[in-house]
Design a protein around this motif. Structure first.
Motif, short mmCIF file in Angstrom:
data_model
loop_
_atom_site.label_atom_id
_atom_site.label_comp_id
_atom_site.label_asym_id
_atom_site.label_seq_id
_atom_site.Cartn_x
_atom_site.Cartn_y
_atom_site.Cartn_z
N ASN A 101 9.96 -53.56 42.84
CA ASN A 101 9.96 -54.75 43.34
C ASN A 101 11.62 -55.31 43.18
O ASN A 101 12.14 -55.38 42.29
CB ASN A 101 9.19 -55.76 42.79
N PRO A 102 12.31 -55.40 44.55
CA PRO A 102 13.52 -55.73 44.50
C PRO A 102 13.90 -57.31 43.82
O PRO A 102 14.87 -57.53 43.75
CB PRO A 102 14.02 -55.73 46.02
N MET A 103 12.74 -57.98 43.98
CA MET A 103 12.81 -59.41 43.30
C MET A 103 12.64 -59.13 41.76
O MET A 103 12.82 -60.58 41.11
CB MET A 103 11.76 -60.12 43.97
N SER A 104 12.30 -58.00 40.87
CA SER A 104 12.06 -58.02 39.67
C SER A 104 13.62 -58.46 38.96
O SER A 104 14.53 -58.11 39.39
CB SER A 104 11.84 -56.66 39.37
N PRO A 105 13.31 -59.34 37.72
CA PRO A 105 14.55 -59.91 37.31
C PRO A 105 15.16 -58.81 36.41
O PRO A 105 16.10 -58.76 35.87
CB PRO A 105 13.94 -61.01 36.18
N PHE A 106 14.36 -57.52 36.51
CA PHE A 106 15.14 -56.50 35.84
C PHE A 106 15.75 -55.35 36.73
O PHE A 106 15.98 -54.24 36.50
CB PHE A 106 13.98 -55.67 34.89
N ASP A 107 16.23 -55.92 37.76
CA ASP A 107 17.00 -55.06 38.91
C ASP A 107 18.24 -55.12 38.53
O ASP A 107 18.81 -55.65 37.34
CB ASP A 107 16.68 -55.57 40.11
N ASP A 108 19.10 -54.29 39.07
CA ASP A 108 20.47 -53.97 38.69
C ASP A 108 21.33 -55.01 38.16
O ASP A 108 22.05 -55.05 37.24
CB ASP A 108 21.18 -53.33 39.88
N GLN A 149 16.75 -44.02 37.48
CA GLN A 149 17.46 -44.45 38.71
C GLN A 149 16.62 -43.29 39.70
O GLN A 149 16.71 -43.77 40.68
CB GLN A 149 18.85 -43.96 38.76
N LEU A 150 16.46 -41.97 39.34
CA LEU A 150 15.84 -41.14 40.42
C LEU A 150 14.49 -41.74 40.71
O LEU A 150 14.00 -41.70 41.82
CB LEU A 150 15.67 -39.95 39.84
N SER A 151 13.79 -42.46 39.83
CA SER A 151 12.47 -43.03 40.13
C SER A 151 12.51 -44.32 41.10
O SER A 151 11.73 -44.47 41.76
CB SER A 151 11.83 -43.62 38.72
N ARG A 152 13.77 -44.81 40.92
CA ARG A 152 14.04 -46.09 41.87
C ARG A 152 14.42 -45.70 42.92
O ARG A 152 14.54 -46.78 43.83
CB ARG A 152 15.06 -46.98 41.16
N CYS A 153 14.75 -44.51 43.66
CA CYS A 153 15.38 -44.32 44.49
C CYS A 153 14.87 -42.95 45.41
O CYS A 153 15.25 -42.81 46.56
CB CYS A 153 16.86 -43.86 44.46
N VAL A 163 9.08 -51.80 32.08
CA VAL A 163 9.17 -52.73 33.29
C VAL A 163 9.08 -52.07 34.84
O VAL A 163 8.18 -52.35 35.56
CB VAL A 163 10.21 -53.79 33.22
N ASP A 164 9.88 -51.00 34.88
CA ASP A 164 9.82 -50.22 36.05
C ASP A 164 8.43 -49.64 36.27
O ASP A 164 8.12 -49.48 37.52
CB ASP A 164 11.01 -49.20 36.07
N ARG A 165 7.84 -49.03 35.24
CA ARG A 165 6.56 -48.50 35.42
C ARG A 165 5.41 -49.53 35.87
O ARG A 165 4.69 -49.18 36.71
CB ARG A 165 6.03 -48.01 34.04
N ALA A 166 5.54 -50.58 35.37
CA ALA A 166 4.64 -52.02 35.74
C ALA A 166 4.78 -52.17 37.26
O ALA A 166 4.00 -52.22 38.29
CB ALA A 166 4.76 -53.01 35.10
N GLU A 167 6.11 -52.38 37.72
CA GLU A 167 6.46 -52.60 39.26
C GLU A 167 6.10 -51.54 40.01
O GLU A 167 5.52 -51.63 40.82
CB GLU A 167 7.94 -52.83 39.25
N LEU A 168 6.12 -50.15 39.51
CA LEU A 168 5.52 -48.80 40.29
C LEU A 168 4.12 -48.96 40.68
O LEU A 168 4.00 -48.76 41.88
CB LEU A 168 5.98 -47.72 39.77
N ARG A 210 -3.61 -51.76 38.52
CA ARG A 210 -3.34 -52.95 37.66
C ARG A 210 -3.51 -52.59 36.26
O ARG A 210 -2.80 -53.16 35.62
CB ARG A 210 -4.22 -54.28 38.17
N GLY A 211 -4.52 -51.55 35.87
CA GLY A 211 -4.72 -51.28 34.54
C GLY A 211 -3.57 -50.61 33.78
O GLY A 211 -2.99 -51.01 32.70
N LYS A 212 -2.88 -49.70 34.76
CA LYS A 212 -1.89 -49.02 34.35
C LYS A 212 -0.53 -49.88 34.19
O LYS A 212 0.11 -49.92 33.14
CB LYS A 212 -1.52 -47.73 35.05
N ALA A 213 -0.46 -50.75 35.10
CA ALA A 213 0.80 -51.66 35.12
C ALA A 213 0.62 -52.81 33.91
O ALA A 213 1.49 -53.06 33.30
CB ALA A 213 0.51 -52.67 36.30
N ALA A 214 -0.82 -53.34 33.43
CA ALA A 214 -0.87 -54.08 32.38
C ALA A 214 -0.42 -53.34 31.07
O ALA A 214 0.21 -53.92 30.32
CB ALA A 214 -2.50 -54.40 32.44
N GLU A 215 -0.91 -52.05 31.12
CA GLU A 215 -0.46 -51.44 30.02
C GLU A 215 1.20 -51.12 29.52
O GLU A 215 1.58 -51.26 28.51
CB GLU A 215 -1.06 -50.01 29.96
#
Length: 293
Positions: free
Chosen positions: A7-14, A77-81, A113-118, A127-132
């Motif tokens: 999510n590009p709106m994540s506060p954990f982006d670049d 980074q590969l995961s993100r692009c 955090v990236d994993r949750a966003e994914l 949502r289960g994996k995102a929550a974990e």
């Protein structure tokens, strides 16, 4: 799924993680930094697919040097692009594994955090994996990693549980975090948890919600947060209407209007509640009149 996998709106982006990345890169050889920097430039210029090649080249250098932390950066980074959900997940898992082996909790935090966003950005969100993943990130926050982001994580996890209609898990989360906030003496965290919890029960247990909101309000007053005080009292007004306490509703409204300088947003929220209040009062009066006939 978004082209870059998060999510590009994540506060954990670049914009917020960049300092963390460059700290890891300090002392890295040019053979690694040059392709990694090129990959970042391509991603920044909205060419994520073109960034795969330089990131892969940097990964090769990291693996040859047996640097798990550098490899974690590349996999992240590969995961993100890469633009492919299955591949993004695989790269993210590799990044998490490398971060753990490197003993780098900060990298691990970003990867979780990236994993949750994914998982939340999938066509059918998991949502289960995102929550974990978010729970794992919160546990790292408790250890002091990115502590300032804990409130955002709690809000994010609350939304995940709400989307899954998992009230039990949400209650357990808020119970645990409220206890942690009390042990740590973190008043802001305590107020945040009480507010979230009150909003969860405001329809089913409005009187309990009011008590929570009053406690959160006392904290907001102690730490000097007037806008939060207003917001919490507006939530209390909503709870009063939920169990028909019209007198308390009016008293709270009068107190708000006489004590605080209300923003246009505050006034709009109160106007919505006032409309509901008038409808409830009219319905109650109608019921009373019918009972007399």
């Amino acid at each position: 799924m978004a082209a870059e996998g998060v999510n590009p709106m994540s506060p954990f982006d670049d914009s917020k993680r960049q300092g963390d990345v460059w700290r890891v890169l300090q002392g890295a050889p040019e053979a690694f930094v040059a392709p990694f920097d090129e990959g970042y430039r391509l991603r920044r210029d909205k060419n994520p697919q073109l960034a795969v090649r330089p990131y892969t080249a940097a990964l090769g250098v990291a693996q040859e040097a047996k640097r798990e932390d550098w490899a974690a950066l590349c996999f992240s980074q590969l995961s993100r692009c890469c633009g492919n959900p299955a591949a993004s997940t695989m790269y993210n898992e590799q990044a998490i594994g490398c971060s753990r082996r490197a003993g780098n909790d900060l990298l691990l935090y970003h990867c979780l955090v990236d994993r949750a966003e994914l998982f939340l950005s999938l066509a059918s969100p998991d949502r289960g994996k995102a929550a974990e993943a978010l729970k794992g990130a919160i546990e790292l926050c408790k250890k002091g990693v990115q502590r300032m982001e804990m409130l955002w994580l709690i809000s994010k996890l609350r939304d995940v549980y709400a989307g899954a209609r998992d009230t039990k898990a949400l209650t357990e989360l808020l119970t645990d975090m409220l206890a942690f906030g009390r042990r740590a003496g973190d008043l802001v965290l305590q107020a945040c948890c009480l507010e979230h919890w009150a909003l969860v029960v405001t329809d089913s247990e409005p009187q309990r919600a009011v008590k929570m909101l009053e406690t959160a309000f006392d904290i907001a007053r102690r730490i000097g947060a007037p806008q939060k005080q207003v917001q919490l009292q507006v939530f209390s007004m909503q709870a009063y209407l939920n169990y028909g306490d019209f007198r308390s509703y009016q008293n709270k409204k009068l107190s708000l209007e006489s004590t605080y300088t209300l923003t246009d947003s505050d006034k709009a929220s109160i106007a919505v509640l006032d409309k509901r209040y008038r409808g409830l009062v009219a319905a109650a009066l109608s019921t009373f009149l019918v009972s007399l006939t």
